[in-house]
Design a protein around this motif. Structure first.
Motif, short mmCIF file in Angstrom:
data_model
loop_
_atom_site.label_atom_id
_atom_site.label_comp_id
_atom_site.label_asym_id
_atom_site.label_seq_id
_atom_site.Cartn_x
_atom_site.Cartn_y
_atom_site.Cartn_z
N SER A 215 0.77 -1.19 -0.01
CA SER A 215 0.12 0.11 -0.01
C SER A 215 0.78 1.17 -0.06
CB SER A 215 -0.91 0.12 1.16
OG SER A 215 -1.78 -1.14 1.22
N LEU A 216 1.94 1.14 0.80
CA LEU A 216 2.65 2.51 0.89
C LEU A 216 3.58 2.65 -0.26
CD1 LEU A 216 3.77 2.09 4.71
CD2 LEU A 216 2.08 3.83 3.78
N SER A 217 4.11 1.52 -0.70
CA SER A 217 5.17 1.65 -2.05
C SER A 217 4.14 2.05 -3.11
CB SER A 217 5.54 0.27 -2.32
OG SER A 217 4.47 -0.68 -2.62
N GLY A 218 2.91 1.50 -3.27
CA GLY A 218 1.81 2.16 -4.21
C GLY A 218 1.74 3.68 -4.21
N ALA A 219 1.60 4.07 -2.92
CA ALA A 219 1.29 5.78 -2.90
C ALA A 219 2.54 6.45 -2.95
CB ALA A 219 0.97 6.05 -1.23
N ARG A 220 3.62 5.76 -2.99
CA ARG A 220 5.03 6.55 -3.13
C ARG A 220 4.85 6.36 -4.87
NH1 ARG A 220 7.94 3.75 -0.15
NH2 ARG A 220 8.56 2.27 -1.62
N LEU A 221 4.43 5.51 -5.42
CA LEU A 221 4.47 5.32 -6.90
C LEU A 221 3.77 6.48 -7.48
CD1 LEU A 221 5.05 1.55 -7.41
CD2 LEU A 221 6.61 3.26 -8.13
N ILE A 222 2.58 6.44 -6.91
CA ILE A 222 1.64 7.48 -7.54
C ILE A 222 2.01 8.99 -7.39
CG2 ILE A 222 -0.87 8.17 -7.09
CD1 ILE A 222 -1.34 5.08 -6.30
N LEU A 223 2.30 9.19 -5.97
CA LEU A 223 2.58 10.43 -5.85
C LEU A 223 3.96 11.03 -6.39
CD1 LEU A 223 1.34 10.77 -2.24
CD2 LEU A 223 0.17 11.67 -4.05
N GLY A 224 4.74 10.09 -6.78
CA GLY A 224 6.12 10.20 -7.17
C GLY A 224 5.99 10.66 -8.90
N ASP A 225 4.86 10.10 -9.35
CA ASP A 225 4.76 10.45 -10.83
C ASP A 225 4.26 11.96 -11.18
OD1 ASP A 225 2.93 10.70 -13.43
OD2 ASP A 225 4.10 8.91 -13.76
N ARG A 226 4.86 12.90 -11.55
CA ARG A 226 4.57 14.23 -11.76
C ARG A 226 3.31 14.43 -12.25
NH1 ARG A 226 8.19 19.10 -14.83
NH2 ARG A 226 6.56 20.92 -14.22
N ARG A 227 2.97 13.84 -13.21
CA ARG A 227 1.47 14.11 -14.01
C ARG A 227 0.65 13.68 -13.10
NH1 ARG A 227 -1.28 16.61 -17.56
NH2 ARG A 227 -2.75 15.55 -18.45
N ILE A 228 0.66 12.49 -12.56
CA ILE A 228 -0.54 11.99 -11.59
C ILE A 228 -0.67 12.75 -10.58
CG2 ILE A 228 -1.41 10.06 -10.11
CD1 ILE A 228 0.31 8.14 -12.03
N ARG A 229 0.46 13.02 -9.79
CA ARG A 229 0.27 14.14 -8.75
C ARG A 229 -0.24 15.50 -8.92
NH1 ARG A 229 5.54 14.01 -7.74
NH2 ARG A 229 6.05 15.97 -8.65
N ALA A 230 -0.17 15.95 -10.01
CA ALA A 230 -0.76 16.96 -10.54
C ALA A 230 -2.02 17.05 -10.95
CB ALA A 230 0.03 17.88 -12.03
N ARG A 349 -5.00 1.10 -6.21
CA ARG A 349 -4.32 1.99 -5.20
C ARG A 349 -4.59 3.43 -5.58
NH1 ARG A 349 0.86 -1.58 -5.52
NH2 ARG A 349 -0.21 -1.98 -7.34
N ALA A 350 -4.29 3.75 -6.67
CA ALA A 350 -4.58 5.15 -7.07
C ALA A 350 -5.96 5.87 -6.93
CB ALA A 350 -4.27 5.42 -8.78
N MET A 351 -7.12 4.99 -7.10
CA MET A 351 -8.48 5.37 -6.96
C MET A 351 -8.66 5.42 -5.50
SD MET A 351 -9.45 5.83 -10.07
CE MET A 351 -9.57 5.22 -11.55
N THR A 352 -8.11 4.57 -4.83
CA THR A 352 -8.28 4.77 -3.13
C THR A 352 -7.80 5.67 -2.63
OG1 THR A 352 -8.29 2.08 -3.26
CG2 THR A 352 -7.85 3.35 -0.90
N LEU A 353 -6.41 6.21 -3.14
CA LEU A 353 -5.44 7.28 -2.67
C LEU A 353 -6.36 8.61 -2.86
CD1 LEU A 353 -3.05 8.34 -1.18
CD2 LEU A 353 -2.07 8.47 -3.35
N LEU A 354 -6.84 8.62 -4.35
CA LEU A 354 -7.62 9.75 -4.61
C LEU A 354 -9.02 9.96 -3.69
CD1 LEU A 354 -9.01 11.75 -6.50
CD2 LEU A 354 -9.72 9.93 -8.03
#
Length: 424
Positions: A215-230, A349-354
């Protein structure tokens, strides 16, 4: 794929309802959402009846938002690690069990609040899994966008209908009797999802990582991507400021000397504007047009709140809130950008974090608005939210524009691809 909705010509909301599995998801969402809204109201009344404490009664509502960040961060891996149908059904059954324990007269107030927290912690996992599962049911094209839009419309409408229904139920039932309705709706939702949707394999294998680490690694990957983070920031930050007038509706009614009916109208106005705009954009505009209006509408969507600087009367305040609600229609086009940016194996994971981030940041926005109102007039706080929120939205819009496909450098694109590869 034979159903291939991603390549089908857009046919509006009717085409979404033509998909049998979506009808089951839609019905389950409507039932469970109405049940949750009724239980929130009934549980608040029950806690107040047991304690006589306004603080604990208000805390019951707050606990519906605060655990989102915990569930959405620590348990997000569930959404990709296990088959979606199994996750959704188990979440509904666990929530039904939690609510059933609330019905036991011996359950203490602390137990009621703990169970409320548990249901709220499960919610982002359920919502994120369902959002990701929609890409399997509807594809990741226009049908998905319209399906998400319909679920949002139901969410806005259920808030209006649910509180009214909950109030009516509490005139004929005890608080625990009204809460019983929620147990039934959770069980019905579980049955609809179990028998109305296909069993599909998990998006990603469990591997050797623990659920927490995944879960934490997924959040790190998602937030680490500049496009997805924006894109996440564009979904989150305007929502943080738009909640100010709702959070301060009661003190504003007192400030302008309006009656209790005015409070209900102020709380409904933004939702009415949101539903109306979403229906129009989803049914009347083509996907390309919806995409074109994302950034302009996101940039100016909070400006109607600035009218509060003159401390408007009820008619002008209602118009401003309805316009602010209409500004949320940019999310329809943004949904398509988001699903395009997130790799399939990370979607759950991205939808859950959203979902977790959105609920958490809205709760923070309400708290900050209340804190500011301790030091400044309510109408100035709402106007300030519109001004500051617009500045923040413009900054995020600029970042989204910079990260658009074709705008980033080769190095940034390569780094993003490397990050995605590590999650497989």
């Amino acid at each position: 794929m034979s159903h291939g909705p991603a390549t089908a010509p857009p046919a509006g909301y009717r085409a979404v309802f033509a998909v049998t599995e979506f009808r089951a998801v839609f019905a389950a969402h409507l039932l469970s959402l109405l049940g949750v809204v009724v239980s929130e109201l009934a549980l608040t009344v029950l806690v107040y009846d047991l304690t006589g404490s306004p603080l604990l009664s208000a805390l019951t509502f707050a606990l519906g938002m605060l655990p989102y960040v915990i569930g959405g961060t620590l348990f997000a891996g569930v959404a990709d690690r296990y088959p979606a149908r199994r996750v959704l059904v188990v979440c509904d059954l666990v929530c039904a069990a939690c609510v059933a324990v609330m019905l036991v007269p011996a359950t203490p107030v602390a137990g009621l609040l703990a169970l409320r927290c548990l249901v709220a912690a499960i919610a982002p996992v359920f919502t994120g899994t369902r959002m990701a599962a929609l890409t399997d049911i509807l594809g990741d094209g226009d049908l998905y966008v319209l399906g998400r839009s319909l679920l949002r419309i139901v969410s806005q409408s259920a808030m209006l209908i649910g509180f009214g229904a909950g109030g009516a139920l509490l005139t004929v039932l005890s608080p625990r009797g009204a809460i019983t309705v929620t147990v039934v709706t959770f069980l019905c939702s579980a049955a609809l999802l179990r028998f109305g949707t296909r069993d599909r394999p998990a998006r990603a294998g469990s591997g050797s990582a623990t659920l927490l680490k995944e879960s934490l690694s997924g959040a790190r990957l998602i937030l680490g991507d500049r496009r997805i983070r924006a894109l996440l920031l564009l979904l989150w930050l305007p929502a943080m400021f738009v909640v100010a007038p709702e959070a301060l509706a009661a003190p504003y009614v007192a400030e302008i000397g309006a009656g209790p009916a005015a409070l209900g109208l102020l709380l409904c106005a933004m939702a009415v504007g949101h539903v109306g705009a979403e229906l129009f954009v989803g049914s009347a505009l083509r996907p390309r047009t919806r995409s074109r209006i994302v950034l302009p509408v996101a940039a100016v969507g909070l400006l109607p709140l600035v009218v509060y600087v003159v401390r408007p009367g009820l008619p002008l305040a209602l118009a401003a809130l309805a316009l602010a609600g209409m500004g949320a229609a940019y999310v329809i086009g943004l949904d398509q950008w988001f699903v395009d940016a997130v790799p399939p194996e990370l979607r759950g994971r991205a939808m859950t974090l959203l979902t977790a981030g959105l609920m958490t940041i809205q709760g923070a926005g309400m708290a900050l608005a209340g804190l500011a109102a301790e030091f400044f007039p309510v109408h100035h706080v709402v106007a300030g939210s519109g001004i500051i929120g617009t500045v923040v939205a413009l900054l995020v819009v600029a970042e989204v524009r910079r990260t658009a496909p074709g705008q980033m450098s080769d190095t940034e694109r390569r780094d993003g691809a490397d990050r995605h590869m590590t999650s497989r």
